[in-house]
Motif scaffolding. Structure first.
Motif, PDB file in Angstrom:
ATOM      1  N   PRO A  84       0.798  -1.228   0.000  1.00 56.05           N
ATOM      2  CA  PRO A  84       0.000   0.000   0.000  1.00 56.05           C
ATOM      3  C   PRO A  84       0.830   1.277   0.000  1.00 56.05           C
ATOM      4  CG  PRO A  84      -0.902  -1.583   1.558  1.00 56.05           C
ATOM      5  CD  PRO A  84       0.409  -2.141   1.088  1.00 56.05           C
ATOM      6  N   HIS A  85       2.055   1.226   0.541  1.00 55.95           N
ATOM      7  CA  HIS A  85       2.836   2.449   0.695  1.00 55.95           C
ATOM      8  C   HIS A  85       4.167   2.435  -0.046  1.00 55.95           C
ATOM      9  CE1 HIS A  85      -0.180   3.027   3.685  1.00 55.95           C
ATOM     10  NE2 HIS A  85       0.284   2.057   4.446  1.00 55.95           N
ATOM     11  N   CYS A  86       4.510   1.318  -0.688  1.00 56.69           N
ATOM     12  CA  CYS A  86       5.785   1.243  -1.394  1.00 56.69           C
ATOM     13  C   CYS A  86       5.793   0.033  -2.330  1.00 56.69           C
ATOM     14  CB  CYS A  86       6.966   1.177  -0.422  1.00 56.69           C
ATOM     15  SG  CYS A  86       6.937  -0.289   0.640  1.00 56.69           S
ATOM     16  N   ILE A 179      12.319  -6.752   3.850  1.00 52.12           N
ATOM     17  CA  ILE A 179      10.987  -6.285   3.451  1.00 52.12           C
ATOM     18  C   ILE A 179      10.319  -5.551   4.605  1.00 52.12           C
ATOM     19  CG2 ILE A 179       8.646  -7.049   2.874  1.00 52.12           C
ATOM     20  CD1 ILE A 179       9.872  -9.179   1.095  1.00 52.12           C
ATOM     21  N   ASP A 180      10.401  -6.124   5.816  1.00 52.44           N
ATOM     22  CA  ASP A 180       9.815  -5.468   6.998  1.00 52.44           C
ATOM     23  C   ASP A 180      10.425  -4.085   7.210  1.00 52.44           C
ATOM     24  OD1 ASP A 180       8.109  -7.543   7.547  1.00 52.44           O
ATOM     25  OD2 ASP A 180       9.417  -8.489   9.033  1.00 52.44           O
ATOM     26  N   ALA A 187       5.669   3.374   6.185  1.00 55.92           N
ATOM     27  CA  ALA A 187       4.338   3.053   6.727  1.00 55.92           C
ATOM     28  C   ALA A 187       3.454   4.276   6.877  1.00 55.92           C
ATOM     29  CB  ALA A 187       4.473   2.345   8.069  1.00 55.92           C
ATOM     30  N   GLU A 188       4.038   5.470   7.007  1.00 55.29           N
ATOM     31  CA  GLU A 188       3.248   6.674   7.220  1.00 55.29           C
ATOM     32  C   GLU A 188       2.813   7.335   5.916  1.00 55.29           C
ATOM     33  OE1 GLU A 188       2.227   7.437  10.208  1.00 55.29           O
ATOM     34  OE2 GLU A 188       3.344   5.692  10.928  1.00 55.29           O
ATOM     35  N   THR A 189       3.270   6.796   4.786  1.00 55.70           N
ATOM     36  CA  THR A 189       2.900   7.379   3.495  1.00 55.70           C
ATOM     37  C   THR A 189       1.404   7.237   3.271  1.00 55.70           C
ATOM     38  OG1 THR A 189       5.052   6.757   2.603  1.00 55.70           O
ATOM     39  CG2 THR A 189       3.341   7.336   1.015  1.00 55.70           C
ATOM     40  N   TYR A 190       0.760   8.333   2.887  1.00 49.20           N
ATOM     41  CA  TYR A 190      -0.691   8.289   2.707  1.00 49.20           C
ATOM     42  C   TYR A 190      -1.032   7.949   1.253  1.00 49.20           C
ATOM     43  CZ  TYR A 190      -5.502   9.754   2.030  1.00 49.20           C
ATOM     44  OH  TYR A 190      -6.826   9.771   1.695  1.00 49.20           O
ATOM     45  N   ASN A 191      -1.960   7.000   1.081  1.00 47.07           N
ATOM     46  CA  ASN A 191      -2.503   6.677  -0.224  1.00 47.07           C
ATOM     47  C   ASN A 191      -4.000   6.453  -0.089  1.00 47.07           C
ATOM     48  OD1 ASN A 191      -0.207   6.679  -2.034  1.00 47.07           O
ATOM     49  ND2 ASN A 191       0.514   4.887  -0.920  1.00 47.07           N
ATOM     50  N   GLN A 192      -4.715   6.575  -1.192  1.00 46.83           N
ATOM     51  CA  GLN A 192      -6.138   6.330  -1.165  1.00 46.83           C
ATOM     52  C   GLN A 192      -6.419   4.869  -0.806  1.00 46.83           C
ATOM     53  OE1 GLN A 192      -7.640   7.454  -4.976  1.00 46.83           O
ATOM     54  NE2 GLN A 192      -6.887   9.560  -4.847  1.00 46.83           N
TER      55      GLN A 192
END
Length: 312
Positions: A84-86, A179-180, A187-192
């Motif tokens: 979701p973020h990368c 990967i972790d 993790a804080e990157t915002y996506n729809q």
């Protein structure tokens, strides 16, 4: 969620059919055998990654064998993990023995016994993949996520030495940990909310089925490929057609459907659209027998002298 675009490379699929039909005395045998071993090793390395990918707990899309065009050239990516973020690009290298990589010069050497081989710079290779993927995503209506390239050394007998600092080259046993680390970093990157699926579908929509160029590379190869239906038991010899059955003269294995994998080999070598005469020659059977088998297993196109068949 996992989406698999392909399993084996087109070259490997074709070589698996050609090599058993090629005599060791053929002028193409030695070079094609080496090419087959390289393709097999690459496939083994790609497959070994599944053990670790299947243990990932978070939601993601997995694209295996992505092949697309960017900047007027093609790009092939072994494994693409879309979180979701990368995004993570995994370039697998299935090399055994002593591996030495110099991070400043990009020199990558493999030593097995007394033999040393210079390999392509895998870090530069995966960075180029990142560049092309970035170009593709920028043409989409979606924001560009962070893209992390990783080179994964998959062979259990690999002994890597990295001169300098290169965190993006790891052994497969460290993949989950890396990967972790990457996922937590972004993790804080915002996506729809529906970003993950939409971006994955956009990338998949640009995937192209890769075609083997093997026969173009070796124009005289077809003349060296032996005809016949390989034994589905021992696989070493060609079977004989006896009373609507196939019988191996060596191991005496019988199989009424042995022509099915032979037709699949015919399709890989000659393409989907074939004539009865071509199939009869390739399977080493009379034309009337080939016609009967094709009517059961293929789609007929045209009539009389213009008749051909679409193999599936």
């Amino acid at each position: 969620m996992t989406t698999i675009l392909r399993e084996k490379s087109p070259d490997l699929e074709l070589l698996e059919e050609i090599m058993p039909r090629l005599d060791a005395s053929s002028p193409y045998f030695k070079e094609l055998k080496e090419r087959y071993l390289i393709e097999s090793a690459g496939y083994e390395g790609e497959q070994s990654i599944y053990y670790y990918i299947n243990q990932i707990q978070s939601d993601f899309f997995h694209l295996h064998g992505l092949y697309f065009q960017a900047h007027r050239s093609k790009c092939q990516i072994d494994h693409l993990l879309i979180f979701p973020h990368c995004i993570l690009i995994l370039e697998t290298k299935h090399y055994k023995g002593e591996l030495r990589y110099h991070s400043q010069t990009g020199i990558f050497e493999q030593k097995v016994g007394n033999r040393s081989v210079r390999r392509r710079d895998p870090v530069a290779q995966v960075e180029m993949q990142r560049h092309k993927l970035t170009t593709l995503i920028k043409s989409s209506p979606y924001p560009l996520p962070p893209i992390q390239p990783l080179v994964v050394l998959t062979h259990d007998e690999a002994i890597p030495t990295i001169e300098g600092n290169e965190p993006n080259m790891i052994i497969s046993q460290r993949l989950l940990q890396r990967i972790d680390e990457v996922v937590m970093t972004h993790a804080e990157t915002y996506n729809q909310e529906d970003y993950l699926e939409n971006l994955a579908q956009f990338i998949v929509s640009h995937h192209e089925n890769r075609q083997s160029q093997l026969l173009n590379d070796y124009p005289g190869l077809l003349a060296h490929i032996k005809s016949g239906v390989r034994c589905t038991g021992c696989g070493d010899v060609f079977m004989e057609r006896t009373y609507s059955n196939w019988v191996c003269p060596t191991c005496h294995h019988q199989d009424r459907s042995a022509h099915i994998p032979a037709l699949r080999a015919c399709r890989l070598i000659f393409g989907d659209n074939v004539t009865c005469q071509l199939v009869a020659k390739f399977l080493a059977i009379p034309p009337h027998t080939a016609r009967r088998l094709l009517k059961r297993t293929a789609k007929q196109i045209g009539e009389k002298r213009g008749t051909s068949y679409i193999l599936v």
